[in-house]
Every structure is written in structure tokens, then in C-alpha cells.
Scaffold this motif. Structure first.
Motif, mmCIF file in Angstrom:
data_model
loop_
_atom_site.group_PDB
_atom_site.id
_atom_site.type_symbol
_atom_site.label_atom_id
_atom_site.label_comp_id
_atom_site.label_asym_id
_atom_site.label_seq_id
_atom_site.Cartn_x
_atom_site.Cartn_y
_atom_site.Cartn_z
ATOM 1 N N UNK A 69 33.584 31.554 29.574
ATOM 2 C CA UNK A 69 34.571 32.619 29.784
ATOM 3 C C UNK A 69 35.955 32.073 30.133
ATOM 4 N N UNK A 70 36.075 30.773 30.272
ATOM 5 C CA UNK A 70 37.369 30.188 30.612
ATOM 6 C C UNK A 70 38.410 30.546 29.560
ATOM 7 N N UNK A 71 39.570 30.961 30.041
ATOM 8 C CA UNK A 71 40.637 31.364 29.137
ATOM 9 C C UNK A 71 40.554 32.810 28.688
ATOM 10 N N UNK A 72 39.431 33.462 28.952
ATOM 11 C CA UNK A 72 39.262 34.866 28.548
ATOM 12 C C UNK A 72 39.138 35.801 29.759
ATOM 13 N N UNK A 73 38.480 35.335 30.806
ATOM 14 C CA UNK A 73 38.244 36.161 31.995
ATOM 15 C C UNK A 73 39.112 35.656 33.139
ATOM 16 N N UNK A 74 39.528 36.575 33.999
ATOM 17 C CA UNK A 74 40.292 36.230 35.190
ATOM 18 C C UNK A 74 39.752 37.003 36.381
ATOM 19 N N UNK A 75 39.384 36.268 37.427
ATOM 20 C CA UNK A 75 38.941 36.896 38.663
ATOM 21 C C UNK A 75 40.115 36.929 39.627
ATOM 22 N N UNK A 76 40.232 38.020 40.358
ATOM 23 C CA UNK A 76 41.292 38.154 41.346
ATOM 24 C C UNK A 76 40.792 39.062 42.472
ATOM 25 N N UNK A 77 41.521 39.091 43.559
ATOM 26 C CA UNK A 77 41.120 39.951 44.662
ATOM 27 C C UNK A 77 42.356 40.514 45.343
ATOM 28 N N UNK A 78 42.183 41.685 45.934
ATOM 29 C CA UNK A 78 43.215 42.323 46.732
ATOM 30 C C UNK A 78 42.584 42.617 48.089
ATOM 31 N N UNK A 79 42.851 41.774 49.059
ATOM 32 C CA UNK A 79 42.202 41.924 50.368
ATOM 33 C C UNK A 79 42.650 43.186 51.091
ATOM 34 N N UNK A 80 43.829 43.672 50.778
ATOM 35 C CA UNK A 80 44.298 44.919 51.401
ATOM 36 C C UNK A 80 43.503 46.119 50.900
ATOM 37 N N UNK A 81 42.951 45.999 49.700
ATOM 38 C CA UNK A 81 42.168 47.089 49.105
ATOM 39 C C UNK A 81 40.672 46.814 49.137
ATOM 40 N N UNK A 82 40.268 45.694 49.740
ATOM 41 C CA UNK A 82 38.842 45.321 49.791
ATOM 42 C C UNK A 82 38.217 45.309 48.399
ATOM 43 N N UNK A 83 38.932 44.766 47.445
ATOM 44 C CA UNK A 83 38.486 44.841 46.060
ATOM 45 C C UNK A 83 38.643 43.495 45.363
ATOM 46 N N UNK A 84 37.653 43.166 44.560
ATOM 47 C CA UNK A 84 37.733 42.015 43.671
ATOM 48 C C UNK A 84 37.644 42.535 42.238
ATOM 49 N N UNK A 85 38.363 41.875 41.349
ATOM 50 C CA UNK A 85 38.458 42.321 39.964
ATOM 51 C C UNK A 85 37.970 41.227 39.025
ATOM 52 N N UNK A 86 37.555 41.654 37.838
ATOM 53 C CA UNK A 86 37.280 40.721 36.753
ATOM 54 C C UNK A 86 37.931 41.288 35.496
ATOM 55 N N UNK A 87 39.036 40.681 35.098
ATOM 56 C CA UNK A 87 39.712 41.058 33.865
ATOM 57 C C UNK A 87 39.061 40.295 32.726
ATOM 58 N N UNK A 88 38.542 41.015 31.748
ATOM 59 C CA UNK A 88 37.816 40.397 30.639
ATOM 60 C C UNK A 88 38.534 40.708 29.341
#
Length: 124
Positions: free
Chosen positions: A64-83
Motif C-alpha cells: 500500500x506504500x504510495x497509495x494509502x496514508x494514515x493520519x490522526x487528529x488527536x483533538x477529534x480522537x480520530x485516525x484516518x486511512x486515505x486509500x
């Protein structure tokens, strides 16, 4: 303890994109390492991506390298996976995982907290 709820899955055509979200309960979200795993029918649960407490260190499985991106917003208690650039091989149930300390990120048994999963289906 933390409770995790994933969302954002669905049906998408090959080449398309989806963004998964994982909402965590509790006031100590920033203390947790976070990760995404996936499990296709008949296969073992597979590590996809992980992110550290502050979000400045990430890791991915090679596929998934180059295609997926993981990120987080600690203020929103949320982690994301952009695919992006999704293909049929990405079809799976995607799970969010959390823990304070993990010795082997890619080992699903090393993670203590899990969401219920969200289905991602990529049509060819």
C-alpha cells in the motif's frame, strides 16, 4: 480502555479512493499507538499501516506504500486511512487497532483494542 468505531467503507471501482475513519472514545487517545489492519475472506488479518502518538511517524505494508496514508487528529480522537488507486486486492474488512505499547506492529495479536471493522469492496 478505549472503544473504536470505524466508518467510511463501501463499494468503489478500481482506481477510486476511499477515506476510512476510526473514532475512539476516552480522553487519552493521544496516548495510543494506532493502526489499520485488513482481512480478506479466507485470509489472515494483515497489517496495513500504523501511526505513533503524535502522528509524525508512520509505517506501511509494502503493498500500500504510495497509495494509502494514515493520519490522526488527536483533538477529534480520530485516525484516518486515505486509500487511493484502489484495486480488487484491497477488498477486505478493515479494522482499526489501538494500544499503548506494541512490540511488533505487524502482528495483529500484539494489539489490544479493536473496532468492529468496515467493509471495503473494490470492483474491477
Amino acid at each position: 480502555q478505549v472503544q473504536l468505531v470505524e466508518s467510511g467503507g463501501g463499494l468503489v471501482q478500481a482506481g477510486g479512493s476511499l477515506r476510512l475513519s476510526c473514532q475512539a472514545s476516552g480522553r487519552t487517545f493521544s496516548s495510543y499507538l494506532m493502526a489499520w489492519f485488513r482481512q480478506a475472506p479466507g485470509k489472515e488479518r494483515e497489517f496495513v499501516a500504523r501511526i505513533n502518538w503524535s502522528g509524525n511517524n508512520t509505517g506501511y505494508v509494502d503493498s500500500v506504500k504510495g497509495r494509502f496514508t494514515i493520519s490522526r487528529d488527536n483533538a477529534k480522537n480520530t485516525v484516518y486511512l486515505q486509500m487511493n488507486s484502489l484495486g480488487p486486492d484491497d477488498t477486505a474488512v478493515y479494522y482499526c487497532a489501538a494500544d499503548y505499547k506494541v512490540h511488533m506492529y505487524s502482528d495483529y495479536e500484539a494489539w489490544g483494542y479493536w473496532g468492529q471493522g468496515t467493509q471495503v469492496t473494490v470492483s474491477s
